[in-house]
Write an enzyme that holds these catalytic residues in place. Structure first.
Site, PDB file in Angstrom:
ATOM      1  N   GLN A  80      -4.382  -0.979   9.752  1.00 19.96           N
ATOM      2  CA  GLN A  80      -4.282  -2.332   9.174  1.00 19.96           C
ATOM      3  C   GLN A  80      -4.878  -3.360  10.136  1.00 19.96           C
ATOM      4  O   GLN A  80      -4.511  -3.406  11.311  1.00 19.96           O
ATOM      5  CB  GLN A  80      -2.809  -2.658   8.879  1.00 19.96           C
ATOM      6  CG  GLN A  80      -2.607  -3.988   8.204  1.00 19.96           C
ATOM      7  CD  GLN A  80      -3.201  -4.066   6.791  1.00 19.96           C
ATOM      8  OE1 GLN A  80      -3.172  -3.090   6.039  1.00 19.96           O
ATOM      9  NE2 GLN A  80      -3.753  -5.207   6.440  1.00 19.96           N
TER      10      GLN A  80
ATOM     11  N   ASP B 174     -10.438   3.531   4.240  1.00 20.76           N
ATOM     12  CA  ASP B 174     -10.828   2.125   4.157  1.00 20.76           C
ATOM     13  C   ASP B 174     -12.357   1.990   4.106  1.00 20.76           C
ATOM     14  O   ASP B 174     -12.875   0.910   3.836  1.00 20.76           O
ATOM     15  CB  ASP B 174     -10.314   1.362   5.400  1.00 20.76           C
ATOM     16  CG  ASP B 174      -9.254   0.331   5.035  1.00 20.76           C
ATOM     17  OD1 ASP B 174      -9.060   0.101   3.832  1.00 20.76           O
ATOM     18  OD2 ASP B 174      -8.648  -0.233   5.963  1.00 20.76           O
TER      19      ASP B 174
ATOM     20  N   LYS C 266       0.842  -1.205   0.000  1.00 25.13           N
ATOM     21  CA  LYS C 266       0.000   0.000   0.000  1.00 25.13           C
ATOM     22  C   LYS C 266       0.875   1.252   0.000  1.00 25.13           C
ATOM     23  O   LYS C 266       0.649   2.199  -0.762  1.00 25.13           O
ATOM     24  CB  LYS C 266      -0.929   0.000   1.227  1.00 25.13           C
ATOM     25  CG  LYS C 266      -2.030  -1.046   1.129  1.00 25.13           C
ATOM     26  CD  LYS C 266      -2.789  -1.227   2.439  1.00 25.13           C
ATOM     27  CE  LYS C 266      -3.785  -2.380   2.292  1.00 25.13           C
ATOM     28  NZ  LYS C 266      -4.508  -2.701   3.517  1.00 25.13           N
TER      29      LYS C 266
END
Ligand code: NAP
Length: 276
Positions: free
Chosen positions: A94, A117, A50
């Site tokens: 994460q 997200d 990422k």
């Protein structure tokens, strides 16, 4: 007949190039804070790719690596600081987090305006109510693939296998928003094959290898395989690809289908959050 291969790598490349061009037009480049807690090797690999792809698109890498034994309150304080920091335009925590941490409390601490997200309750609620907002990356990547291959969504029968917060539920909402007629299947669904066979668009996101075989696919249907399983033969999905290929009209491979789209859509969300 063999299904058209939906090339996620190519579509993801196009999305990333578009994001990079639009980032280049901004006066100030977006800043993405990836938050990695502990030393889980798989999470480290995900976060590294990422970060790498963000930097390639001109997004500033504001990574935070925190110790695995960090206290809940301390982790929430880190998120609060990132929320308050004007340099940070996007925040990604994460998952999974270590067992002693309540992940929902941490995720919901993220400012919805920086929720790249798309996993906070506010973002999920906005999606459920059909309002604008940041969308979860994997299901929005699926919509991008369908659009890239001109698969008609409006009026289509769409069946989503799986109802997780991360994939299945937002996938169903996104398809509904595009005026598909949506059915959601889960572990208690009766006669899964018969329900799946109704689908013009079938999205398999159950996390069970080869759950979807030829009998579950209507001839000519578009089949999207979200599943990821690491096997001795490499990555495999939820769809029995060899069996389904002669029946489906189009099919995403694993690897090279939905997987590359997830990070591409993260980059797009990071751009979108910065532009607001
Ligand atoms: P998850 O949280 O485990 O959810 C799985 C869902 O599948 C649940 O809703 C479950 O139903 C349902 N399910 C389980 N067994 C079923 C069955 N026999 N028939 C029908 N439905 C069944 O998984 P997830 O996070 O959504 O991930 C799903 C898969 O996608 C995994 O393989 C994951 O690795 C992959 N994934 C890929 C990407 C990507 O970038 N390509 C991103 C995220 C996830 P219940 O709700 O009834 O338990």
């Amino acid at each position: 007949m063999s299904a058209t291969v939906i090339d996620g790598r190519a579509v993801a490349r196009t999305v990333r190039a578009d994001v990079a061009r639009r980032v280049g037009d901004l006066a100030v480049s977006p800043g993405l804070a990836t938050v990695l807690v502990g030393d889980d090797p798989a999470s480290a690999v995900y976060v590294n790719s990422k970060r790498k792809q963000c930097v390639e698109a001109g997004i500033r890498d504001l990574h935070q690596h925190l110790p695995g034994d960090i206290a809940q309150a301390k982790l929430e304080a880190v998120v609060d600081d990132l929320n308050a920091d004007p340099e940070v335009t996007g925040i990604l925590v994460q998952l999974p987090l270590p067992d002693h941490i309540d992940p929902a409390r941490v995720v919901n601490r993220v400012d919805p305006a920086k929720d790249v997200d798309g996993l906070t309750e506010i973002s999920a609620g906005r999606l459920a109510q059909g309002r604008s907002g940041l969308r979860p990356c994997t299901p929005s990547g699926v919509i991008e693939l369908l659009d890239a291959y001109a698969v008609p969504i409006e009026g289509a029968e769409a069946v989503v296998v799986g109802r997780s917060e991360l994939v299945g539920r937002p996938q169903a909402q996104l398809l509904l928003q595009r005026n598909a007629t949506v059915t959601v299947c889960h572990s208690r669904t009766r006669d899964l094959e018969a329900v799946c066979r109704r689908a013009d668009i079938l999205v398999a996101a159950a996390g069970i290898r080869h759950l979807v075989g030829a009998e579950a696919v209507k001839p000519g249907a578009t089949v999207i395989d979200v599943g990821i399983h690491r096997t001795e033969d490499g990555l495999r999905g939820d769809v029995d690809q060899d069996a389904v290929r002669p029946v489906a009209g189009a099919l995403t491979p694993v690897p090279g289908g939905v997987g590359p789209m997830t990070i591409a859509m993260l980059l797009r969300n990071t751009l979108q959050a910065a532009m607001r």
